[in-house]
Design a protein around this motif. Structure first.
Motif, mmCIF file in Angstrom:
data_model
loop_
_atom_site.group_PDB
_atom_site.id
_atom_site.type_symbol
_atom_site.label_atom_id
_atom_site.label_comp_id
_atom_site.label_asym_id
_atom_site.label_seq_id
_atom_site.Cartn_x
_atom_site.Cartn_y
_atom_site.Cartn_z
ATOM 1 N N SER A 170 0.841 -1.190 0.000
ATOM 2 C CA SER A 170 0.000 0.000 0.000
ATOM 3 C C SER A 170 0.881 1.247 0.000
ATOM 4 C CB SER A 170 -0.922 -0.013 1.233
ATOM 5 O OG SER A 170 -1.840 1.048 1.195
ATOM 6 N N LYS A 172 0.482 4.345 -0.474
ATOM 7 C CA LYS A 172 0.000 5.619 0.064
ATOM 8 C C LYS A 172 -0.043 5.648 1.589
ATOM 9 C CE LYS A 172 -2.882 6.934 -3.887
ATOM 10 N NZ LYS A 172 -4.250 7.324 -4.330
ATOM 11 N N LYS A 173 -0.054 4.507 2.241
ATOM 12 C CA LYS A 173 -0.182 4.472 3.696
ATOM 13 C C LYS A 173 1.154 4.791 4.366
ATOM 14 C CE LYS A 173 -4.115 1.390 4.301
ATOM 15 N NZ LYS A 173 -4.944 2.476 4.839
ATOM 16 N N ASP A 217 -7.844 -3.511 5.188
ATOM 17 C CA ASP A 217 -7.621 -2.692 3.992
ATOM 18 C C ASP A 217 -6.351 -3.131 3.267
ATOM 19 O OD1 ASP A 217 -7.661 -0.690 2.106
ATOM 20 O OD2 ASP A 217 -6.930 0.860 3.448
ATOM 21 N N ILE A 218 -5.286 -3.337 4.030
ATOM 22 C CA ILE A 218 -4.006 -3.734 3.438
ATOM 23 C C ILE A 218 -4.092 -5.134 2.830
ATOM 24 C CG2 ILE A 218 -1.639 -4.418 4.035
ATOM 25 C CD1 ILE A 218 -1.504 -2.005 5.851
ATOM 26 N N SER A 221 -5.736 -4.885 -0.439
ATOM 27 C CA SER A 221 -4.822 -4.243 -1.392
ATOM 28 C C SER A 221 -3.779 -5.236 -1.886
ATOM 29 C CB SER A 221 -4.125 -3.047 -0.725
ATOM 30 O OG SER A 221 -5.046 -2.037 -0.387
ATOM 31 N N ARG A 225 -3.164 -6.397 -5.725
ATOM 32 C CA ARG A 225 -1.845 -6.260 -6.335
ATOM 33 C C ARG A 225 -1.359 -7.601 -6.876
ATOM 34 N NH1 ARG A 225 1.527 -2.114 -6.197
ATOM 35 N NH2 ARG A 225 0.797 -0.178 -5.264
ATOM 36 N N ASP A 244 -14.166 -3.172 -1.969
ATOM 37 C CA ASP A 244 -13.294 -2.002 -1.825
ATOM 38 C C ASP A 244 -13.807 -1.061 -0.743
ATOM 39 O OD1 ASP A 244 -11.499 -2.664 -3.928
ATOM 40 O OD2 ASP A 244 -12.991 -2.007 -5.381
#
Length: 269
Positions: A170, A172-173, A217-218, A221, A225, A244
């Protein structure tokens, strides 16, 4: 140039806020109506999440995602007749029904069988958690934890920035955003304690629930990916799929059910 970078930095603020408002509105409506309407909402959401998850891992034309989605919906409906706090619930038919879709995926899938079972079971446990919490105040507080954690993390990550939490999964985190989410959840727990809704121990659990949501969430993701897709589906125009929108709640609700189930076994013994 700097103004363009600054504006792009906040480009996703509006859809994220709108998504949070939409989820809150749906939750409030479901709690207000209650009964069969609430159960139906959870059944549909879990069924769609399982369908999207199966499509991610089994993208070739096959009936498996549809079958798993229907099995998940049916298992969630059956689990609505039980309670995770009831004696002997771990061996009940309601709980056994939660394993149908995950086991089906593990057996019938062409690949990623362990992931089919593990994450599929998490989705089912989350459905049980939603049913056990609501409709009622517990669900409202749960949703507030996820929203506060997400909002605090969003702003801290963009204002403070800093080292990435898990860049390969992730990008952006950030650590600042992750920790801000824990702090926001803790503040919410303290507020609930001051208002008399929770004791100290329950308030201290709020950051752990927020962390479980972040991991949910991760995890999603990482799955996207791995299979090389951006969204779990296009069911929600402009926002991707149901999974999502509910990935954090699935992680937090699933973890909450596990904690509750283990706690009931310990105290029952």
């Amino acid at each position: 140039m700097s103004s363009e970078v600054s504006s792009s930095k906040w480009a996703d603020l509006a859809p994220r806020v709108l998504s949070a408002i939409a989820m809150a509105a749906i939750a409030i409506a479901a709690i207000w109506i209650g009964g069969t309407a609430y159960v139906a909402l959870i059944v549909v959401v879990i069924g769609l999440c399982m369908w999207e998850f199966a499509r991610l891992l089994q993208p070739t034309p096959t009936a498996l995602p549809i079958v798993m989605g229907l099995a998940a919906a049916g298992g969630t409906f059956l689990s609505s007749f039980g309670s995770i706090n009831a004696p002997g619930v771990i061996m009940s038919p309601q709980i056994a029904a939660l394993f149908i879709a995950p086991v089906m995926g593990a057996v019938l899938a062409n690949q990623h069988r362990l992931l089919f079972f593990a994450y599929g079971l998490l989705i089912m446990l989350a459905g049980l958690g939603f049913l056990s919490m609501g409709p009622g105040p517990a669900l409202v507080w749960f949703i507030l934890i996820i929203i506060i954690s997400d909002v605090a993390g969003y702003f801290a990550g963009r204002v403070i920035g800093g080292k990435k939490f898990w860049p390969r999964v992730s990008p952006k985190k950030t650590w600042s955003g992750t920790i801000a989410g824990w702090i926001g959840a803790l503040v919410l727990g303290v507020i609930g304690m001051v208002l008399g809704y929770f004791n100290v121990f329950e308030a201290l659990l709020f950051p752990f629930i927020a962390f479980a949501g972040q991991m949910g969430d991760i995890a999603q993701s990482a799955i996207k990916r791995m299979v090389g897709v951006k969204d779990s589906s296009n069911l929600i125009p402009g926002h991707g799929g149901v999974l999502d929108r509910f990935d954090a709640m699935i992680g937090a609700a699933g973890a909450l059910v596990l904690l509750t189930g283990v706690g009931s076994l310990i105290f029952a013994g």
